[in-house]
Enzyme design. Structure first.
Site, PDB file in Angstrom:
ATOM      1  N   GLY A  27       0.671  -1.192  -0.259  1.00  0.00           N
ATOM      2  CA  GLY A  27       0.131   0.231   0.187  1.00  0.00           C
ATOM      3  C   GLY A  27       0.972   1.097  -0.300  1.00  0.00           C
ATOM      4  O   GLY A  27       2.016   0.957   0.170  1.00  0.00           O
ATOM      5  N   SER A  28       0.200   2.541   0.155  1.00  0.00           N
ATOM      6  CA  SER A  28       0.825   3.777  -0.129  1.00  0.00           C
ATOM      7  C   SER A  28       2.012   3.931   0.845  1.00  0.00           C
ATOM      8  O   SER A  28       3.067   4.275   1.097  1.00  0.00           O
ATOM      9  CB  SER A  28       0.551   4.813  -0.117  1.00  0.00           C
ATOM     10  OG  SER A  28      -0.496   5.083   0.771  1.00  0.00           O
ATOM     11  N   GLU A  30       4.087   0.954   2.064  1.00  0.00           N
ATOM     12  CA  GLU A  30       5.263   0.429   2.649  1.00  0.00           C
ATOM     13  C   GLU A  30       5.662   1.195   1.233  1.00  0.00           C
ATOM     14  O   GLU A  30       6.955   0.594   0.939  1.00  0.00           O
ATOM     15  CB  GLU A  30       4.291  -0.370   1.489  1.00  0.00           C
ATOM     16  CG  GLU A  30       3.677  -1.246   3.499  1.00  0.00           C
ATOM     17  CD  GLU A  30       2.979  -0.909   4.064  1.00  0.00           C
ATOM     18  OE1 GLU A  30       2.286  -0.547   4.259  1.00  0.00           O
ATOM     19  OE2 GLU A  30       1.106  -0.708   2.387  1.00  0.00           O
ATOM     20  N   GLU A  47      -3.715 -10.026   1.489  1.00  0.00           N
ATOM     21  CA  GLU A  47      -2.907 -10.349   2.754  1.00  0.00           C
ATOM     22  C   GLU A  47      -2.851 -11.781   3.759  1.00  0.00           C
ATOM     23  O   GLU A  47      -2.091 -12.322   3.942  1.00  0.00           O
ATOM     24  CB  GLU A  47      -3.680  -9.092   3.964  1.00  0.00           C
ATOM     25  CG  GLU A  47      -2.776  -8.021   3.283  1.00  0.00           C
ATOM     26  CD  GLU A  47      -3.399  -7.427   2.628  1.00  0.00           C
ATOM     27  OE1 GLU A  47      -3.618  -6.300   2.179  1.00  0.00           O
ATOM     28  OE2 GLU A  47      -4.397  -7.639   2.468  1.00  0.00           O
ATOM     29  N   HIS A  70       0.272  -4.061   4.623  1.00  0.00           N
ATOM     30  CA  HIS A  70      -0.409  -2.398   4.387  1.00  0.00           C
ATOM     31  C   HIS A  70      -1.398  -2.508   5.219  1.00  0.00           C
ATOM     32  O   HIS A  70      -2.281  -2.584   6.399  1.00  0.00           O
ATOM     33  CB  HIS A  70      -1.552  -2.285   3.127  1.00  0.00           C
ATOM     34  CG  HIS A  70      -1.631  -0.729   3.078  1.00  0.00           C
ATOM     35  ND1 HIS A  70      -0.775   0.372   3.347  1.00  0.00           N
ATOM     36  CD2 HIS A  70      -2.874  -0.185   2.581  1.00  0.00           C
ATOM     37  CE1 HIS A  70      -1.604   1.252   2.922  1.00  0.00           C
ATOM     38  NE2 HIS A  70      -3.149   0.884   2.243  1.00  0.00           N
ATOM     39  N   HIS A 278     -10.218 -30.650  19.982  1.00  0.00           N
ATOM     40  CA  HIS A 278     -11.074 -30.318  19.515  1.00  0.00           C
ATOM     41  C   HIS A 278     -12.834 -30.126  19.857  1.00  0.00           C
ATOM     42  O   HIS A 278     -12.813 -28.869  20.426  1.00  0.00           O
ATOM     43  CB  HIS A 278     -10.450 -30.399  17.829  1.00  0.00           C
ATOM     44  CG  HIS A 278     -11.531 -29.352  16.873  1.00  0.00           C
ATOM     45  ND1 HIS A 278     -11.928 -29.894  15.354  1.00  0.00           N
ATOM     46  CD2 HIS A 278     -12.341 -28.591  17.551  1.00  0.00           C
ATOM     47  CE1 HIS A 278     -12.186 -28.435  15.092  1.00  0.00           C
ATOM     48  NE2 HIS A 278     -12.960 -28.352  16.147  1.00  0.00           N
ATOM     49  N   GLY A 412      -6.369 -24.619  12.181  1.00  0.00           N
ATOM     50  CA  GLY A 412      -7.404 -25.422  11.745  1.00  0.00           C
ATOM     51  C   GLY A 412      -8.496 -24.194  10.850  1.00  0.00           C
ATOM     52  O   GLY A 412      -9.523 -24.236  10.202  1.00  0.00           O
TER      53      GLY A 412
END
Length: 545
Positions: A27-28, A30, A47, A70, A278, A412
């Site tokens: 993004g800007s 970065e 992402e 970002h 689980h 998971g």
């Protein structure tokens, strides 16, 4: 005094640490960091995809891997995938761009006022340097800290053009080594317990899926005739799954584990927490007639275990030392990828029954798919699996004999498998990689197909389409939830989607078509071309009844 920019200093440190591949979605904030980047930049279109790709890459290289996200929005998008990385303790250095320092307080667009807190529950360390001059040191700290799990580093983007002494690069080009040794007295005590136990059992976790100890673990189990279970909620396979001593993956409930381990007077759990349950199946954790000892490096895991003793030690070094103490010789195995000259397929160590067959035209039973993979793919294939409802079918038919052959999302969290398979393939192009993905999982990270095409990643994607969240069907039945909403996915044409991304894709309606397409996919794979094979499959349960 000679100076360099903070960006130049960090780029030099990246090179020093061998961080030649970086995964990101920019993004800007970065862009200033990415100027003159001395690394291959692997673009992911979401992402979560970026984090999962880097996760798979780090698992194979076993080195800190750099990610660039970002600001707060990009970090937030990546947190779902980061849940898997946190459990597996993947070596990730996650950098995120922050607004310029003077703009953070007023909370302008793309400012993250409490940046270090955003990823904090899921990372080993979370940092935002208090000054631009401290960014190179904070980056260095992050690389070393990532040896123990993911690290998050937020950097205001005006920091990158700040000046620091050039000497700082030399000062920070340093190494941090571990020289822990296994306590001989502890090993002697463990060896004595194994010798005197009447019915010992070995439970192995992901941390011993390691080529340094694979053959030794097998030799130890064979020499003492130890039954071997894999720890529940398995993310890596630590033992050949069709070896005669292997009993399978422990169920993920309190009562069934207690019943299984209760048949033994000594249980050594190596390289896994005790335990990653689980489904809620309450009962006795362990009868008092069974002694349990957990061995691993995770102090927190040892502290939170509700029963058993623990030894904080490197699980790999512990197995090696234990085998030496017991005079167990590791004999070099025959080539695990060797084939039967008549059939052209690997001869299993334990007989594998014929696959269950589908009763419907154009629909395959998952066991037929997995049998086809076993019979067609080379023995050193790596499988990245995210098709939960087909677990029982997978373990019934697959024959995995090498370390690093099986990968599953550690927490998971869905959407990890497809991009993770690409990171695995990028890290080691020498071994074939097959992603086994359910249609429910595929929707989470389908944009990863674009990265495979753009970066010439020769992964083979086998997409199992049953039109439902199959594992949830099973859970709904177990929990007594009738007609739960949101489980039906309908029929989506993944062949057209993959073709739209520029990938070769086809549908297989029979076992013969599947085998033929697998063979063609292997030929494309060696040329760095990805393939997707869509198969309609019967609905199955993650565990056998």
């Amino acid at each position: 005094m000679t100076t360099v920019t903070v960006r130049q200093a960090v780029h030099e440190l990246m090179t020093f640490h061998g961080m030649t591949t970086m995964f990101g979605n920019p993004g800007s904030n970065e862009l200033p960091f990415l100027k003159d980047l001395p690394a291959r930049y692997i673009l992911g279109l979401h992402e979560a995809t970026v984090v999962a790709m880097a996760d798979g890459y780090s698992m194979i290289t076993n080195r800190p891997t750099l990610i660039n996200l970002h600001a707060a929005s990009g970090t937030g998008n990546g947190l779902g995938a980061l849940t898997n990385s946190a459990i597996s303790k993947s070596k990730l250095v996650i950098t995120a761009g922050q607004q310029v320092r003077d703009m953070i307080g007023p909370e302008v667009m793309l400012a993250n006022v409490q940046a270090a807190k955003l990823a904090e529950p899921l990372v080993h360390q979370s940092l935002e340097p208090l000054s631009a001059h401290d960014v190179p040191r904070a980056f260095s700290q992050s690389v070393f800290a990532a040896e123990d799990g993911p690290v998050y580093l937020s950097v205001p983007y005006d920091d990158w053009d700040a000046e620091v002494p050039a000497e700082r690069i030399r000062q920070l080009s340093r190494h941090v080594a571990t020289a822990r040794t296994v306590d001989p007295e502890a090993i002697a005590e463990l060896a004595g317990k194994l010798r005197s136990a009447e019915a010992p059992v070995l439970v192995l976790g992901p941390e011993v899926d390691d080529e340094r100890v694979w053959a030794t673990t097998i030799a130890l189990a064979e020499a003492l005739d130890l039954p071997v279970w894999a720890a529940p909620s398995l993310a890596r396979l630590p033992f050949p799954n069709h070896h005669p001593n292997f009993r399978g993956v422990l169920p993920a409930g309190i009562a069934p584990i207690g019943e299984i381990l209760g048949a033994h007077d000594l249980a050594l759990v190596i390289g896994a927490p005790v335990f990653r349950y689980h489904q809620w199946q309450p009962g006795l954790y362990l009868p008092e007639t069974t002694e349990l000892i957990q061995i691993g490096e995770d102090t927190a895991a040892a502290a939170r275990a509700p029963f058993g003793d623990a030894l904080i030690a490197d699980p790999v070094e512990t197995i090696l030392a234990l085998a030496a103490s017991l005079d167990v010789a590791t004999v070099a195995d025959s080539d695990p990828t060797a084939t039967d000259s008549d059939s052209g397929v690997m001869a299993p160590e334990r007989a594998i029954p014929g696959p269950a067959a589908s009763a419907s035209d154009g629909v395959l039973h998952p066991e037929e798919v997995f049998a086809g993979l076993r019979e067609t793919m080379p023995g050193d294939t790596r499988y990245v699996v995210e098709s939960t409802s087909t677990n029982a079918a997978f373990w019934a038919q697959m024959d995995l004999r090498l370390p690093g052959s099986y990968f599953f999302p550690a927490s998971g969290g869905l959407g990890w498998g497809l991009p993770a398979s690409m990171g695995v393939a990028l890290a080691d192009p020498e071994r074939p990689v097959v992603a086994i993905i359910g249609d429910g999982s595929a929707h989470y990270s389908i944009s990863a197909l674009r990265t495979a095409v753009e970066e010439n990643i020769g992964v083979i994607i086998v997409l199992l389409r049953n039109g439902t969240y199959g594992a949830l069907d099973w859970f709904a039945d177990m929990l007594g939830v009738d007609k739960a909403p949101g489980l039906d996915l309908g029929e989506v044409d993944f062949v057209s989607i993959a073709t739209g991304y520029g990938m070769h894709a086809a549908h297989a309606a029979t076992t013969a078509e599947f085998a033929s397409q697998l063979t063609a996919a292997q030929e494309r794979s060696v040329r760095g071309q990805a393939s997707l094979i869509e198969v309609n499959t019967e609905k199955t349960r993650p565990e056998k009844k």
